[in-house]
Write an enzyme that holds these catalytic residues in place. Structure first.
Site, mmCIF file in Angstrom:
data_model
loop_
_atom_site.group_PDB
_atom_site.id
_atom_site.type_symbol
_atom_site.label_atom_id
_atom_site.label_comp_id
_atom_site.label_asym_id
_atom_site.label_seq_id
_atom_site.Cartn_x
_atom_site.Cartn_y
_atom_site.Cartn_z
ATOM 1 C CD GLU A 86 -0.400 7.613 -1.548
ATOM 2 O OE1 GLU A 86 -1.817 7.622 -1.928
ATOM 3 O OE2 GLU A 86 0.490 7.536 -2.425
ATOM 4 C CB SER B 18 -1.006 4.320 -3.737
ATOM 5 O OG SER B 18 -0.865 4.602 -5.098
ATOM 6 C CB CYS C 107 -0.129 8.224 -11.249
ATOM 7 S SG CYS C 107 0.637 8.896 -9.792
#
Length: 411
Positions: free
Chosen positions: A299, A325, A47
């Site tokens: 999460e 997260s 990410c």
């Protein structure tokens, strides 16, 4: 991962989650939602912001377990292939010299990692992971160590999720080595710590400038930080006698007292947010998502992103015994311990109870009398486990509190 681009805006995977919340709140139409979805993740890699994967790779670079600059390289760029080759050579050399992980993973290395994570605005998950890694390495490390280091390390990098820039921007601005050199110069890094190359941290950073380049604003100068102290705070109170973890930067209102909106799972909470049932001033409680209760401590990216997307990021609080997260931000508190599944106070909250989250005071409090709390505790019964056989059932029986890393081999 390189960022996606849409109408002049950098996108990451979190952009897609937030767009769902924006769409449900009527703030964007389906055309925009589809466009964000199609542009958010343009290629390979973890990410794109300073989320959990990039936070942990930065931590390992800070600890000397990986080569400098390696943690912020774009997965698809040629320099990543070059770095992979150099990493293989370094590994072979370390084997020949018998430089072993436990020689590198010292108390000093963990303190260096925490300092870098504070400086770059890294993920709350780093707290959980570093506690677990330290436990495996036989290095004493506790929640309060994060609070001690937080107090002396400023946030130097303006990175997503709550900032403006992505990990590849940090790389172009000087990467983790530039941040480490600034920390070293100002006495916040152990320069004598060993690295995988056999050099010390100070030797590895010898040729890195003491100050960041003036032609960028991803990495701030030491005397002009984004925030004067680190962003990961340890909260305590009757709701978290063993501690909880909060990101306290990037929120306009670091204190909130409001009525509890109680949910027994991530899914039920998300459903309520998307249905418009959460109001400004509420304090959302998501419980039975801890290490034992999950099991596995999921999460809460979907509900937290939906809150941001709905425009409630600065207006509601959220607490959970689960995780977040690395892309989560806002007035959120996770890793609440003891967790609900073992009868922690979070299990005793009733709908509408008053809850206080006070980040500056490091307080997480259920505002009821001690007598009422004990009465509720006396009648509480644990729910039936979700799994009674197999790997997840074994995990739930063995796993420890998140406050010591949710490890499975503790006495």
């Amino acid at each position: 991962m390189k960022p996606g681009h849409l109408a002049g805006e950098d996108l990451t995977v979190v952009s897609a989650f937030e767009a769902v919340g924006q769409y449900s709140a009527g703030r964007i139409d389906d055309v925009r939602l589809l466009a964000v979805e199609r542009h958010a993740c343009p290629g390979a890699g973890s990410c794109g912001g300073m989320y959990t994967a990039n936070t942990m790779s930065s931590a390992f670079e800070a600890m000397g377990m990986s080569l400098i600059y390696s943690s912020t390289m774009a997965a698809e760029d040629a320099e990543k292939a070059d770095s992979t080759e150099q990493s293989a050579l370094a590994l072979v050399s370390a084997i020949r010299k018998q430089i072993l992980p436990r020689q590198i993973l010292t108390r000093q290395a963990f303190e260096n990692a925490i300092a870098v994570i504070m400086a770059v605005g890294g993920s709350t998950n780093a707290v959980l992971h570093l506690l677990a890694i330290a436990d495996a390495a036989g290095v004493p490390l506790a929640l309060d160590d994060f609070e001690t280091i937080r107090a002396r390390v400023p946030v130097l990098c303006d990175l997503k999720p709550s900032g403006r820039y992505v990990a590849t921007d940090l790389h172009q601005a000087g990467g983790i080595p530039q941040v480490m050199k600034m920390l070293l110069v100002h006495g916040c890094l152990h320069g004598e710590a060993l690295t995988i190359t056999g050099q010390t941290i100070a030797e590895v950073l010898a040729n890195i400038p003491d100050t960041p380049r003036p032609d960028q604003d991803v990495i701030r100068p030491w005397n002009h930080p984004l925030y004067p102290q680190g962003h990961l705070a340890i909260l305590r109170g009757n709701l978290a006698t063993e501690g909880a973890v909060a990101k306290i930067t990037g929120v306009k209102k670091p204190q909130i007292t409001g009525p509890a909106r109680v949910f027994e799972s991530e899914e039920s909470c998300l459903e309520a947010i998307l249905a418009g049932k959460i109001q400004a001033g509420d304090v959302i409680v998501i419980r039975y998502e801890g290490p034992k209760g999950g099991p596995g401590m999921r999460e809460m990216l979907a509900p937290t992103s939906a809150i941001i997307g709905a425009g409630l990021g600065d207006a509601v609080g959220l607490i959970t015994d689960g995780r977040f997260s690395g892309g989560t931000y806002g007035m959120v508190v996770g890793h609440v311990a003891p967790e609900a599944a073992v009868g922690g106070t979070i299990a005793l909250i009733h709908e509408g109870d008053s809850i206080t989250i006070d980040a500056p005071a490091r307080l997480l409090q259920l505002n009821i009398s001690d007598a009422e709390l004990e009465q509720r505790r006396s009648v509480w019964q644990p729910p039936a486990p979700q799994y009674t056989r197999g790997v997840l059932a074994k995990y739930a029986r063995l796993v420890s509190s998140s406050s010591i890393g949710a490890v499975t081999d503790h006495d």
